[in-house]
Structures are given as C-alpha cells and as structure tokens.
Design an enzyme around this catalytic site. Structure first.
Site, mmCIF file in Angstrom:
data_model
loop_
_atom_site.group_PDB
_atom_site.id
_atom_site.type_symbol
_atom_site.label_atom_id
_atom_site.label_comp_id
_atom_site.label_asym_id
_atom_site.label_seq_id
_atom_site.Cartn_x
_atom_site.Cartn_y
_atom_site.Cartn_z
ATOM 1 C CG HIS A 1 -0.272 -0.161 2.525
ATOM 2 N ND1 HIS A 1 0.121 -1.398 2.977
ATOM 3 C CD2 HIS A 1 0.094 0.728 3.464
ATOM 4 C CE1 HIS A 1 0.699 -1.263 4.167
ATOM 5 N NE2 HIS A 1 0.709 0.016 4.483
ATOM 6 C CG HIS B 1 0.942 5.325 4.131
ATOM 7 N ND1 HIS B 1 0.070 5.204 5.193
ATOM 8 C CD2 HIS B 1 1.740 4.226 4.183
ATOM 9 C CE1 HIS B 1 0.358 4.080 5.866
ATOM 10 N NE2 HIS B 1 1.356 3.473 5.269
HETATM 11 P P1 AMP Z 1 1.769 0.441 7.423
HETATM 12 O O1 AMP Z 1 2.118 0.598 8.880
HETATM 13 O O2 AMP Z 1 2.608 1.250 6.504
HETATM 14 O O3 AMP Z 1 1.702 -1.030 7.042
HETATM 15 O O4 AMP Z 1 0.314 1.045 7.275
HETATM 16 C C1 AMP Z 1 -0.852 0.320 7.488
HETATM 17 C C2 AMP Z 1 -1.967 1.324 7.560
HETATM 18 O O5 AMP Z 1 -3.175 0.628 7.366
HETATM 19 C C3 AMP Z 1 -2.068 2.063 8.902
HETATM 20 O O6 AMP Z 1 -1.963 3.465 8.673
HETATM 21 C C4 AMP Z 1 -3.432 1.651 9.419
HETATM 22 O O7 AMP Z 1 -4.089 2.682 10.098
HETATM 23 C C5 AMP Z 1 -4.168 1.248 8.147
HETATM 24 N N1 AMP Z 1 -5.247 0.286 8.298
HETATM 25 C C6 AMP Z 1 -5.198 -0.915 8.913
HETATM 26 N N2 AMP Z 1 -6.392 -1.546 8.822
HETATM 27 C C7 AMP Z 1 -7.193 -0.726 8.104
HETATM 28 C C8 AMP Z 1 -8.555 -0.801 7.659
HETATM 29 N N3 AMP Z 1 -9.330 -1.859 7.934
HETATM 30 N N4 AMP Z 1 -9.052 0.230 6.950
HETATM 31 C C9 AMP Z 1 -8.293 1.304 6.665
HETATM 32 N N5 AMP Z 1 -7.005 1.439 7.054
HETATM 33 C C10 AMP Z 1 -6.470 0.445 7.765
#
Ligand code: AMP
Length: 132
Positions: free
Chosen positions: A97, A99
C-alpha cells in the site's frame, strides 16, 4: 486472506475514494492527517519490492489524480507519498500500500523529518558497490 485483500473483495468495509479494475484507494482508518489515504493493488503482493512495476506506476498515477482532487477540497499545502516495506520500516499490513498523506502545517499531527547525520555516510568503496 489478508485484511486489504478482504477490503478489495468488499468483505470488510472501507471509505472508498477511488476504484478501478486493478487499484483501490480508501481513507486510512487511523489517519495521521486529514485525508490520509491508502492506495492498494487489488491483487495481493506483500510489499512494493514484490509488486509488479506496472501496478506501482498505476498507484502513483492515482495518487497524482487524488492529490489534484484533494487540493480543491482539503486544501493541503503538500503531500507525502510513501510505502513502508517490511517490519523494520514500520510496515504493519503486509499487502502493498502507498500512503498519500496531505500536509497542512507543522502542527497538523505528523512529525516526519529526515534528520541526516555524518555517521550514516557510506565509505567511497561501498558507495561504488551500490551502483547497479
Ligand atoms: P503500514 O504501517 O505502513 O503497514 O500502514 C498500514 C496502515 O493501514 C495504517 O496506517 C493503518 O491505520 C491502516 N489500516 C489498517 N487496517 C485498516 C482498515 N481496515 N481500513 C483502513 N485502514 C487500515
């Protein structure tokens, strides 16, 4: 199935801001600034080092479109576009993903800065080895 595969399959709800055949973008459930958005490929890859370049390019294209769109609505002053790969880099969801993080000012909630130091400089021999 991982949590983002479930979101892509519509099994877990999200606040969608963009969708096409290959890519989905939705608001982060725990936003670090207003409009913090995640852009994912529908097809699973663990992180960007594993994801085909055409999908990364596609996600970048969507980030550019979203940023232009958010400019008119949220009026941020800038953006981060980044992807954490592997736990050492802070990755917590193991489905690639990106950001897209709108920035407003120094007090918008995100403390993010590159604080370079001499001790991280590589010696010339190692620098040379890094050339691909
Ligand atoms: P990372 O730490 O770079 O892997 O980012 C993962 C991101 O996914 C974090 O910013 C979380 O807040 C977000 N996240 C996790 N679960 C969900 C969800 N169900 N819907 C939207 N965002 C999510």
């Amino acid at each position: 199935m991982c949590v983002f595969c479930k979101i892509a399959a519509g099994e877990i709800p999200c606040t969608k801001v963009y969708e096409d055949e290959h890519v989905l973008a939705f608001l982060d459930i725990n936003p670090v600034t207003q409009g913090h958005t995640l852009i994912i490929p529908k097809k699973h890859a663990d992180d960007f080092t594993q994801c085909p370049s055409y999908l990364v390019a596609r996600m970048h294209g969507i980030a550019r479109k979203l940023a232009k769109h958010y400019d008119a609505i949220l009026k941020p002053k800038g953006y981060h576009f980044l992807s954490n790969a592997k736990p050492a880099a802070g990755q917590s969801v193991f489905h690639v993903h990106f950001h897209l993080i709108p920035r407003y000012d120094a007090t918008d909630g995100l403390d993010f800065a590159f604080r370079g130091t001499e001790r991280h400089k590589l010696d010339p021999a190692t620098q040379k080895k890094l050339h691909l």
